[in-house]
Design a protein around this motif. Structure first.
Motif, short mmCIF file in Angstrom:
data_model
loop_
_atom_site.label_atom_id
_atom_site.label_comp_id
_atom_site.label_asym_id
_atom_site.label_seq_id
_atom_site.Cartn_x
_atom_site.Cartn_y
_atom_site.Cartn_z
N ALA A 109 41.96 41.69 37.83
CA ALA A 109 42.49 41.08 39.17
C ALA A 109 42.51 42.30 40.21
O ALA A 109 42.21 41.91 41.19
N GLY A 110 43.16 43.38 39.98
CA GLY A 110 43.27 44.54 40.90
C GLY A 110 41.99 44.74 41.22
O GLY A 110 41.74 45.13 42.64
N HIS A 111 41.11 45.14 40.53
CA HIS A 111 39.72 45.49 40.74
C HIS A 111 38.84 44.59 41.68
O HIS A 111 38.24 44.77 42.80
N PHE A 112 39.23 43.21 41.24
CA PHE A 112 38.49 42.07 41.93
C PHE A 112 38.99 42.13 43.57
O PHE A 112 38.40 41.83 44.40
N MET A 113 40.13 42.27 43.49
CA MET A 113 41.02 42.26 45.00
C MET A 113 40.69 43.20 45.75
O MET A 113 40.42 43.06 46.92
N VAL A 114 40.24 44.52 45.08
CA VAL A 114 40.04 45.62 45.90
C VAL A 114 38.72 45.59 46.49
O VAL A 114 38.32 46.12 47.42
N THR A 115 37.64 45.35 45.61
CA THR A 115 36.21 45.53 45.70
C THR A 115 35.64 44.52 46.22
O THR A 115 34.65 44.62 46.93
N PRO A 119 36.33 42.28 48.85
CA PRO A 119 35.96 42.33 50.49
C PRO A 119 34.76 43.14 50.74
O PRO A 119 34.05 42.92 51.75
N TYR A 120 34.44 44.26 50.13
CA TYR A 120 33.30 45.10 50.57
C TYR A 120 31.97 44.62 50.02
O TYR A 120 31.07 45.03 50.44
N VAL A 121 32.01 43.84 48.85
CA VAL A 121 30.93 43.10 48.32
C VAL A 121 30.34 42.27 49.17
O VAL A 121 29.38 41.92 49.53
N ILE A 122 31.52 41.52 49.86
CA ILE A 122 31.23 40.28 50.48
C ILE A 122 30.90 40.45 51.84
O ILE A 122 29.97 39.97 52.56
N VAL A 129 32.97 39.57 39.77
CA VAL A 129 32.22 38.51 40.49
C VAL A 129 31.88 38.42 41.85
O VAL A 129 31.72 37.56 42.44
N GLY A 130 31.80 39.59 42.30
CA GLY A 130 31.73 39.84 43.76
C GLY A 130 30.41 39.47 44.35
O GLY A 130 30.15 38.84 45.11
N ILE A 131 29.53 39.96 43.45
CA ILE A 131 28.00 39.48 43.82
C ILE A 131 27.53 38.18 44.05
O ILE A 131 27.11 37.61 44.98
N PRO A 132 27.89 37.42 42.79
CA PRO A 132 27.54 35.83 43.07
C PRO A 132 28.59 35.34 44.25
O PRO A 132 27.94 34.53 44.86
N ALA A 133 29.70 35.63 44.49
CA ALA A 133 30.35 35.07 45.36
C ALA A 133 29.81 35.39 46.79
O ALA A 133 29.76 34.59 47.62
N PHE A 157 38.46 36.18 51.82
CA PHE A 157 37.82 37.13 51.22
C PHE A 157 38.03 38.60 51.54
O PHE A 157 38.43 39.56 50.90
N LEU A 158 38.11 38.64 53.05
CA LEU A 158 38.06 39.67 53.72
C LEU A 158 39.60 40.39 53.87
O LEU A 158 39.68 41.40 54.65
N SER A 159 40.49 39.38 53.83
CA SER A 159 41.76 39.87 54.05
C SER A 159 42.52 40.81 53.52
O SER A 159 43.16 41.74 53.93
N PRO A 160 42.13 41.32 52.26
CA PRO A 160 42.70 42.54 51.53
C PRO A 160 42.51 43.87 52.20
O PRO A 160 43.07 44.67 51.96
N THR A 161 41.44 43.72 53.01
CA THR A 161 41.07 45.17 53.68
C THR A 161 41.98 45.53 54.82
O THR A 161 42.02 46.74 55.23
N ILE A 162 42.93 44.51 55.23
CA ILE A 162 43.87 44.94 56.03
C ILE A 162 45.25 45.82 55.57
O ILE A 162 45.67 46.85 56.15
#
Length: 140
Positions: A128-134, A136-139, A72-76, A95-100
């Motif tokens: 859940a893992g895919h959502f969490m990792v990808t 931040p880069y979509v947002i 759901v990255g693109i709609p978010a 949303f960007l915090s997992p990139t740390i």
């Protein structure tokens, strides 16, 4: 602006170092022999047909496709870009915090917590893992 000949030669060498193996792999994928050879002996789609004939590959491919479609990255990202919600910056920061954290650490923690501790099904954990990792880069 002055061009440096040494820099141009260096850039061409780096580009060749990166591209030549990809070209060789692409060419050998269309070989018709019983083993990988370069140059190829004959042209064939045999290896591609063999890959799609494997049940495990088809199942893995469909799982990957489902995960990609359920993301759901693109709609978010669209909602955060277009809306004037109070706390928009805080949501972006969350949303960007997992990139740390490095991806391997996130993967290990998710595996240990979701699958081993909570006993959540693998597909849901993968989603859940895919959502969490990808996300931040979509947002971003």
């Amino acid at each position: 602006m002055r061009k440096s000949k040494l820099l141009t030669v260096y850039a061409v060498l780096v580009f060749a170092f990166l591209v030549i193996p990809l070209v060789i792999i692409t060419i050998t994928a269309f070989g018709g022999g019983s083993a990988i050879t370069f140059p190829i002996e004959s042209f064939s789609f045999k290896w591609f047909a063999n890959v799609f004939a494997l049940k495990s590959f088809r199942r893995s491919f469909l799982t990957s496709l489902e995960v990609a479609l359920l993301a759901v990255g693109i709609p978010a990202a669209y909602a955060l870009a277009r809306s004037n919600v109070k706390g928009k910056q805080m949501l972006k920061s969350i949303f960007l915090s997992p990139t740390i954290v490095p991806g391997i650490v996130i993967g290990f923690i998710l595996y240990q917590f979701l699958i081993l501790t909570l006993r959540i099904p693998v597909f849901v954990s993968l989603l859940a893992g895919h959502f969490m990792v990808t996300l931040p880069y979509v947002i971003r």
